[in-house]
Design a protein around this motif. Structure first.
Motif, mmCIF file in Angstrom:
data_model
loop_
_atom_site.group_PDB
_atom_site.id
_atom_site.type_symbol
_atom_site.label_atom_id
_atom_site.label_comp_id
_atom_site.label_asym_id
_atom_site.label_seq_id
_atom_site.Cartn_x
_atom_site.Cartn_y
_atom_site.Cartn_z
ATOM 1 N N PHE A 179 -55.650 -3.956 -32.352
ATOM 2 C CA PHE A 179 -54.313 -3.564 -31.912
ATOM 3 C C PHE A 179 -54.430 -2.472 -30.866
ATOM 4 N N ARG A 214 -54.999 -2.240 -36.855
ATOM 5 C CA ARG A 214 -53.995 -2.053 -37.902
ATOM 6 C C ARG A 214 -54.602 -2.639 -39.172
ATOM 7 N N LEU A 237 -54.082 -4.336 -42.399
ATOM 8 C CA LEU A 237 -53.006 -5.133 -42.979
ATOM 9 C C LEU A 237 -53.069 -5.167 -44.499
ATOM 10 N N ALA A 260 -48.086 6.748 -37.259
ATOM 11 C CA ALA A 260 -48.756 5.457 -37.090
ATOM 12 C C ALA A 260 -49.888 5.305 -38.105
ATOM 13 N N VAL A 262 -53.792 7.879 -32.382
ATOM 14 C CA VAL A 262 -53.245 7.479 -33.682
ATOM 15 C C VAL A 262 -52.416 8.646 -34.229
ATOM 16 N N GLU A 322 -48.752 4.158 -41.326
ATOM 17 C CA GLU A 322 -48.357 2.745 -41.291
ATOM 18 C C GLU A 322 -49.553 1.809 -41.132
ATOM 19 N N GLY A 323 -50.770 2.344 -41.266
ATOM 20 C CA GLY A 323 -51.965 1.509 -41.244
ATOM 21 C C GLY A 323 -52.715 1.438 -39.936
ATOM 22 N N LEU A 324 -52.249 2.140 -38.904
ATOM 23 C CA LEU A 324 -52.968 2.149 -37.632
ATOM 24 C C LEU A 324 -54.134 3.127 -37.750
ATOM 25 N N ARG A 374 -58.868 0.656 -31.736
ATOM 26 C CA ARG A 374 -57.669 0.767 -32.573
ATOM 27 C C ARG A 374 -57.390 -0.538 -33.313
#
Length: 120
Positions: free
Chosen positions: A102, A60, A62, A80, A76, A83-85, A58
């Motif tokens: 992450f 994220r 950015l 999420a 996931v 939000e980029g996860l 996992r």
């Protein structure tokens, strides 16, 4: 396609930078972030099933744009993901990416040996 600020196109592939380890590596068009990392002998993201089911890889995202393959919604959830996860084994860059390893083990507390060190 998902997009996060900071896009840089590169026809020879894309640069992926993992912030906690400070490592970067190249990722070819159509190659997953995890496969590219492994192919170049980097170890900034743990490797598990490589198929989107275990959640071990996992990250994220950015910055940058990418498309996602199939991922377990248990690891996931849709919110999420928005939000980029994502799971590195299912992230296919479309621009240069900046990512952060992450991993959560319940609740909202990151379980990452580098987390305290980086944020303190």
């Amino acid at each position: 396609m998902f997009s996060v600020s900071g896009m840089n196109m590169n026809s020879a592939g894309y640069e992926v930078f993992e912030v906690l380890s400070g490592q970067s590596f190249r990722c070819a068009e159509g190659q997953s972030v995890l496969r590219a990392m492994e192919a170049q002998g980097k170890r900034c993201i743990p490797v598990g099933c490589r198929g989107g089911g275990c959640g071990l890889c996992r990250v994220r995202v950015l910055s940058g744009a990418y498309r996602s393959g199939r991922m377990s919604r248990g690891h996931v959830p849709a919110k999420a993901a928005a939000e980029g996860l994502a799971l590195a084994c299912q992230v296919f860059p479309q621009t240069d990416l900046t990512i952060e390893y992450f991993r959560h083990v319940g609740g909202n507390k990151p379980d990452n040996k580098n987390y305290e060190e980086v944020t303190s």
